[in-house]
Every structure is written in C-alpha cells, then in structure tokens.
Design a protein around this motif. Structure first.
Motif, PDB file in Angstrom:
ATOM      1  N   LEU B  30      60.140  40.840  25.223  1.00  0.00           N
ATOM      2  CA  LEU B  30      58.729  40.481  25.246  1.00  0.00           C
ATOM      3  C   LEU B  30      57.895  41.382  24.329  1.00  0.00           C
ATOM      4  O   LEU B  30      56.805  41.004  23.925  1.00  0.00           O
ATOM      5  CB  LEU B  30      58.184  40.527  26.679  1.00  0.00           C
ATOM      6  N   ARG B  32      58.955  42.125  21.407  1.00  0.00           N
ATOM      7  CA  ARG B  32      59.518  41.797  20.088  1.00  0.00           C
ATOM      8  C   ARG B  32      60.450  42.903  19.591  1.00  0.00           C
ATOM      9  O   ARG B  32      60.430  43.284  18.429  1.00  0.00           O
ATOM     10  CB  ARG B  32      58.417  41.564  19.058  1.00  0.00           C
ATOM     11  N   GLN B 151      54.088  46.002  32.862  1.00  0.00           N
ATOM     12  CA  GLN B 151      53.645  44.645  32.542  1.00  0.00           C
ATOM     13  C   GLN B 151      52.447  44.704  31.587  1.00  0.00           C
ATOM     14  O   GLN B 151      52.394  43.989  30.578  1.00  0.00           O
ATOM     15  CB  GLN B 151      53.254  43.940  33.841  1.00  0.00           C
ATOM     16  N   PHE B 152      51.505  45.596  31.890  1.00  0.00           N
ATOM     17  CA  PHE B 152      50.286  45.706  31.086  1.00  0.00           C
ATOM     18  C   PHE B 152      50.624  46.150  29.661  1.00  0.00           C
ATOM     19  O   PHE B 152      50.211  45.531  28.684  1.00  0.00           O
ATOM     20  CB  PHE B 152      49.325  46.707  31.754  1.00  0.00           C
ATOM     21  N   THR B 154      53.362  45.917  28.111  1.00  0.00           N
ATOM     22  CA  THR B 154      54.224  44.969  27.405  1.00  0.00           C
ATOM     23  C   THR B 154      53.387  43.884  26.723  1.00  0.00           C
ATOM     24  O   THR B 154      53.677  43.493  25.601  1.00  0.00           O
ATOM     25  CB  THR B 154      55.241  44.334  28.378  1.00  0.00           C
ATOM     26  N   TYR B 155      52.344  43.407  27.377  1.00  0.00           N
ATOM     27  CA  TYR B 155      51.584  42.326  26.730  1.00  0.00           C
ATOM     28  C   TYR B 155      50.374  42.821  25.966  1.00  0.00           C
ATOM     29  O   TYR B 155      49.854  42.097  25.111  1.00  0.00           O
ATOM     30  CB  TYR B 155      51.223  41.222  27.745  1.00  0.00           C
ATOM     31  N   ASP B 156      49.883  44.038  26.230  1.00  0.00           N
ATOM     32  CA  ASP B 156      48.729  44.528  25.479  1.00  0.00           C
ATOM     33  C   ASP B 156      48.707  46.061  25.544  1.00  0.00           C
ATOM     34  O   ASP B 156      48.018  46.650  26.377  1.00  0.00           O
ATOM     35  CB  ASP B 156      47.443  43.942  26.073  1.00  0.00           C
ATOM     36  N   LEU B 206      62.723  32.602  29.513  1.00  0.00           N
ATOM     37  CA  LEU B 206      61.468  32.310  28.812  1.00  0.00           C
ATOM     38  C   LEU B 206      61.232  30.802  28.702  1.00  0.00           C
ATOM     39  O   LEU B 206      60.099  30.361  28.573  1.00  0.00           O
ATOM     40  CB  LEU B 206      61.484  32.928  27.409  1.00  0.00           C
ATOM     41  N   GLN B 207      62.326  30.033  28.756  1.00  0.00           N
ATOM     42  CA  GLN B 207      62.171  28.575  28.652  1.00  0.00           C
ATOM     43  C   GLN B 207      61.728  27.969  29.977  1.00  0.00           C
ATOM     44  O   GLN B 207      61.163  26.889  30.009  1.00  0.00           O
ATOM     45  CB  GLN B 207      63.497  27.906  28.237  1.00  0.00           C
ATOM     46  N   SER B 209      60.244  29.800  32.829  1.00  0.00           N
ATOM     47  CA  SER B 209      59.287  30.481  33.707  1.00  0.00           C
ATOM     48  C   SER B 209      57.918  30.619  33.049  1.00  0.00           C
ATOM     49  O   SER B 209      57.821  30.813  31.836  1.00  0.00           O
ATOM     50  CB  SER B 209      59.830  31.874  34.055  1.00  0.00           C
ATOM     51  N   ALA B 210      56.863  30.532  33.856  1.00  0.00           N
ATOM     52  CA  ALA B 210      55.499  30.646  33.322  1.00  0.00           C
ATOM     53  C   ALA B 210      54.928  32.037  33.532  1.00  0.00           C
ATOM     54  O   ALA B 210      53.980  32.424  32.871  1.00  0.00           O
ATOM     55  CB  ALA B 210      54.596  29.614  33.982  1.00  0.00           C
ATOM     56  N   SER B 211      55.532  32.789  34.481  1.00  0.00           N
ATOM     57  CA  SER B 211      54.925  34.077  34.807  1.00  0.00           C
ATOM     58  C   SER B 211      55.824  35.230  34.369  1.00  0.00           C
ATOM     59  O   SER B 211      57.011  35.046  34.070  1.00  0.00           O
ATOM     60  CB  SER B 211      54.682  34.170  36.312  1.00  0.00           C
ATOM     61  N   PHE B 212      55.273  36.416  34.358  1.00  0.00           N
ATOM     62  CA  PHE B 212      55.990  37.621  33.939  1.00  0.00           C
ATOM     63  C   PHE B 212      57.078  37.966  34.956  1.00  0.00           C
ATOM     64  O   PHE B 212      58.247  38.157  34.600  1.00  0.00           O
ATOM     65  CB  PHE B 212      54.970  38.758  33.816  1.00  0.00           C
ATOM     66  N   ALA B 213      56.673  38.024  36.222  1.00  0.00           N
ATOM     67  CA  ALA B 213      57.639  38.364  37.278  1.00  0.00           C
ATOM     68  C   ALA B 213      58.748  37.322  37.319  1.00  0.00           C
ATOM     69  O   ALA B 213      59.930  37.657  37.465  1.00  0.00           O
ATOM     70  CB  ALA B 213      56.926  38.441  38.625  1.00  0.00           C
ATOM     71  N   THR B 215      59.895  35.507  34.918  1.00  0.00           N
ATOM     72  CA  THR B 215      60.791  35.663  33.762  1.00  0.00           C
ATOM     73  C   THR B 215      61.842  36.736  34.047  1.00  0.00           C
ATOM     74  O   THR B 215      63.035  36.535  33.792  1.00  0.00           O
ATOM     75  CB  THR B 215      59.975  36.042  32.501  1.00  0.00           C
TER      76      THR B 215
END
Lengths: 238, 302
Positions: B30, B32, B151-152, B154-156, B206-207, B209-213, B215
């Motif tokens: 996640l 990259r 989580q935080f 990882t995405y930002d 990733l294909q 699941s919609a949420s982080f947890a 996934t």
C-alpha cells in the motif's frame, strides 16, 4: 491574541530567496489566504507551518512556542491537496479516514471509545457524509474527498486549520460549498484558518487577511488590499 | 500426509509465514514498496554467501544483512524522496553483485544454493519452527499495537507527521520486521519467492476488499489458502512446495480479479435532497450533483 508568529522566515531552494525575512503575526480567529504566482513558495510556506519543511532562516512559533519544541499538534488540523491519482485504488473507507483524525500525538496504542465515535458521527453529519461512510475514498469525486479530509481535520476540533490548495480539481459547485464550510468553521467555531489558494475570487469572498507572495515581493494585510497588490504586480494571469 | 512429523512442521511453518508475510506485506504494497522484499532478498543472498565464506549460520547472516540493508533503505527513502526508487534499485544490484563476488571467493565448500533461493519447506526443523513462531508473534503484536498510527502513515505520511505521530520510529520498526521476515522466510519459500508471499496475497485482497482492515485480514486468509493448498498439491504431485505455493497464490489472484469489487458508478444516486427552488425531491450523486426533473435547477447545480 496572536497564535502564529513568523519571525524572519526565509526560504531558499539554492538559487535565491523564494521569500525572505517574513515577519507576520496571525491573530486567533483570522482567516488568512496565502496567494501568489506559481513557484512563489505558497505551498512551501504551508509545509513549514505544518513542520514538514525546515526554513532556511528564521522561526515559526505556535502560541509563543518555537515549532521545533511545540507538542500540542492536536490543536492543528492539516488538509492536504487531495487524494492523489495514484491513491485512487487505496483500500480505505471514508469512516476509516475520518477516524485517523482522532489519533493523539506521540501515542502508539490507540483505540476509539464511545466519545470518539460520537465525535466522528457529529462530523459526518456536519459534512453530509453519512451515505459515503463505507465507501472507498477513490470512489468519491475530488470535492467529496476534499470534504472528507476537512472532516478528518475537524474531528479533533483543532484551533488552527492549515489548507493546501483545497479547491484544486473540484468543480464550481463543490468549491462554493467548501468555502461556505470554511467560513462557517471560522465564524461559528472561531477556528483560525491559513489557506493556500489559487482561486482569488473565492479566497477574497471568504478570507479576512491575505499574504501575497510574489517572488520576493511580499504583502501582508487585509484581503482586498492584498488582492489589489497582486493585480498591481501583474501576477493575476500567470 | 499430516501423519508425518516433517509435514506437520512444514505446514505449521508455512502457515505462520502465510500470516506474517501478508501482514507486513500489506503496509509495503500500500506504500508502493512492493519490490522491497525482492530487493532485500538480493541483500540477504549477499549475507548468506558472506556467512558461508566466514562460517556463520546462513539464516543469521542473512538476517544481519537484511537488517542493515533495510535500515539503510529507510534512511535513503527519507533523504532522497524524489529519486528513492532509482537509488534503491542500485542498492539491490550492489547486494547481488556482492553475493556473486563472495560466492566466487568461496572455492572450498559449496552450500545448498537451491534451498536458499527456492526454500526447503520439507526440511524445516523444530528450531526453525520456534524462530518463525517468535517472528510471527512479534509481527502480530506490532501490527495490533500500532495499527491506527500505521494505517494513518500508510495512506498519508505527511498528515500523520502533522498529527504528531511517531512516524520515523514506526517506519524503522516496520523496516526491521520486513528484514526479519525476508531472512526467516528464506527456509520456507526461498529468497527468490519471499517477495511473492509479501505481495500476491495482498494483491488478491485489494481486489475484494474496500477497507484497510479488510485488506489485511483477507490478505492473511489468501496467504493461508495458498500455503495449505500449495502444500497439499506439492505433496501429492511431488512438486517443489515453494513454487507450488506461489503458483496457487497467482491462481487465487486471477480468481480474485474476476470477483473484483466494481467501483460505484460516479453518478449513482446516494441520497435525496429537496430542491431549494421548486421544493421537489432530487437525487444527489456521489459528486454532489443533484439529478432532478426541474431542469433549470439541475443545470445550475452541475
């Protein structure tokens, strides 16, 4: 009461000053628009305020404390430019994004309690995000994503909000809605806002003061005077 | 097949790695950094050849090399954010180059190259099982304890820094766990395939699941299915277990692609809102546009 002070703040990429010796005090409850031409250092200044970029010279103080010693980051809300294109497939739901806004500085093990959930619910309601809660961020439009980031920043009830070009890549309707929210947050909750913006018209309609950065020529003052300065120096159409 | 002690150990060790690799891999993919496992595999190979040359245990020398490599990579990533990909690639090739040179110096005794590169799951010992068990527990505790800050960032990462979270500390801890995962997975799927276990189960999740947890949990499930099914197939068809596990995981990825969650149509109505002008009901789509029979209003809103 002044809550943000820039003291002799200067920045240099290595080929001359982007801005030099900025001395500005921002009062509590102010709504500051940072305007100026491309490359004038607007976003760099905001990143300095967010402690993501170090100034070449000078200091920033929050509540009289130097930014390097400042610990109370719960008081600062940060809204980045958007959920970049490369992040559109990122598996994170709107609710998960908003919940990260409640994380406390320097704490590692954190779980949300009933009070946190109530705060999340309140902010979701305020920003009309109830129907989006379980959706992936990437499924939302630019305007909705920007609203979620604003909700993430607001959920911890910050006293200062830093916004980096919040109106980039969103349509006119979403822009107007966003600025209306910002005005409401500023006027009703008394949150001090520092916003970098390209959109002079909408910035003029919502901000109280403006800092105009134009390649070394800086102007700080009431928003209309700053816009006049901006027009006068011919950078409007750049 | 599970009456045999070696198969029980193989399955248990495989299961632990099936949980640990996607657990750590989720954060890497996640952010990259999917190729970091591959790169660390190259560096671990240099560690193994150095260990063989100077008489140290291959797993220990690989773990030390991976730790040094991983922490240096994290430092380089911080210093050269814009060119980090190129610098990291150079770093990895240098690791491979060093491995080849060290191997060429070691003329006296060869070590089992095959088991290092492709794993030797069937020869996993009780001691190996303990080591991967402790690693698994450490990884699980790390993710449970630091889940929300992780989580935080990882995405930002920038926003996480502004929120005052200990981003650098977490990045270094994640780098250490990644290094240990790669080094200790060497015996299970091998250095060349460990990266696949870090990446493919996460790619599957990733294909679907919609949420982080979701996934992370689904990635671990895909990992367990890949290892269990891969082991059974390899046992009965007499195939290499490491390779079979990866092929099963790849098959699962193709299946997951078929069941990929379709993104919501951009203009699918989400809720209803009353038109301010005619007081009729309109449908608001995901962009905030109001679709309405009152044409003038709809035009204005769009």
């Amino acid at each position: 009461m002044k809550i943000i002070s820039l003291k002799n703040l200067s920045f240099d990429y290595g080929d001359g000053w982007v801005f030099h010796k900025l001395n500005i005090d921002i009062e509590e409850g102010d709504f500051v628009a940072v305007i100026g031409a491309n490359g004038a250092g607007k976003s760099t200044l905001l990143k300095m305020l967010a402690h993501l970029v170090k100034p070449t010279e000078g200091t920033i103080e929050y509540y009289g404390t130097d930014i390097t010693q400042f610990k109370d980051w719960g008081k600062i809300g940060y809204v980045p430019q958007g959920f970049g294109k490369s992040m559109q497939d990122f598996p994170i739901s709107v609710e998960e994004v908003i919940a990260t806004g409640l994380l406390k500085p320097q704490k590692t093990f954190q779980r949300h309690n009933e009070e946190d959930r109530k705060e999340i619910e309140k902010v979701v309601q305020f920003f009309h995000l109830r129907d989006f809660g379980k959706r992936r961020m990437g499924e939302l439009s630019g305007g909705q994503q920007q609203k979620v980031f604003l909700a993430r920043a607001m959920v911890k009830q910050p006293r200062i909000l830093l916004l980096d070009e919040p109106a980039t890549a969103i349509d006119t309707h979403a822009k107007e809605e966003l600025y209306a929210y910002l005005q409401q947050i500023n006027q009703e909750a008394g949150v001090t806002i520092v916003m970098v913006s390209h959109d002079l018209e909408l910035a003029a309609a919502s901000a109280k003061s403006a800092l105009c950065l134009d390649h070394g020529v800086c102007f700080w003052g009431e928003v209309q005077a700053a816009l006049n300065h901006h027009h006068h120096h011919g950078y409007f159409y750049r | 097949m599970f009456e045999m002690a070696f198969m029980q150990r193989a399955w248990l060790a495989g299961l632990i790695m099936a949980l640990v690799c996607p657990l750590i891999g989720s954060f890497l993919v996640l952010r990259r950094q999917s190729m970091i496992g591959d790169g660390l595999g190259h560096i671990a190979f240099a560690g193994v050849t150095a260990g063989a040359l100077w008489g140290f245990s291959p797993v220990l020398s690989a773990a030390v090399a991976c730790l040094i490599g991983s922490l240096t990579i994290e430092r380089v990533r911080n210093l050269l954010k814009d060119n980090s990909e190129m610098v990291l690639a150079i770093f990895f090739y240098a690791g491979m180059g060093l491995a080849v040179v060290l191997a060429s110096l070691n003329k006296d005794s060869g070590f089992n190259l095959g088991s290092i590169l492709f794993g030797s799951l069937m020869t996993v010992s009780g001691q190996d099982l303990w080591i991967v068990g402790i690693l698994g527990l450490a990884a699980l505790l790390f993710v449970i304890w630091y889940y929300r800050p992780l989580q935080f960032l990882t995405y930002d990462e920038n926003a996480a820094r502004v929120a005052g979270l200990p981003v650098d500390k977490l990045n270094y801890l994640l780098a250490v766990l990644t290094a240990l995962t790669v080094a200790l997975s060497m015996r299970i799927v091998g250095l060349l395939l460990v990266s696949a276990m870090l990446v493919i189960p996460v790619a599957c999740a990733l294909q679907t699941s919609a949420s982080f947890a979701g996934t992370i949990l689904q990635a671990m499930l895909y990992g367990v299915v890949s290892v269990s099914l891969g082991l059974v197939i390899s046992f009965y068809a007499n195939l290499a277990p490491g390779g079979t596990i990866i092929l099963v995981a790849t098959g699962l990825f193709l299946l997951a692609l078929m069941f990929k969650k379709k993104p919501v149509h951009h203009h699918q109505p989400l809720y209803h809102e009353e038109c301010a002008e005619c007081e009729q009901d309109g449908q608001v789509d995901v962009c905030g546009h109001v679709h309405h029979s009152h044409e003038q209003y709809q035009h204005n809103k769009d």
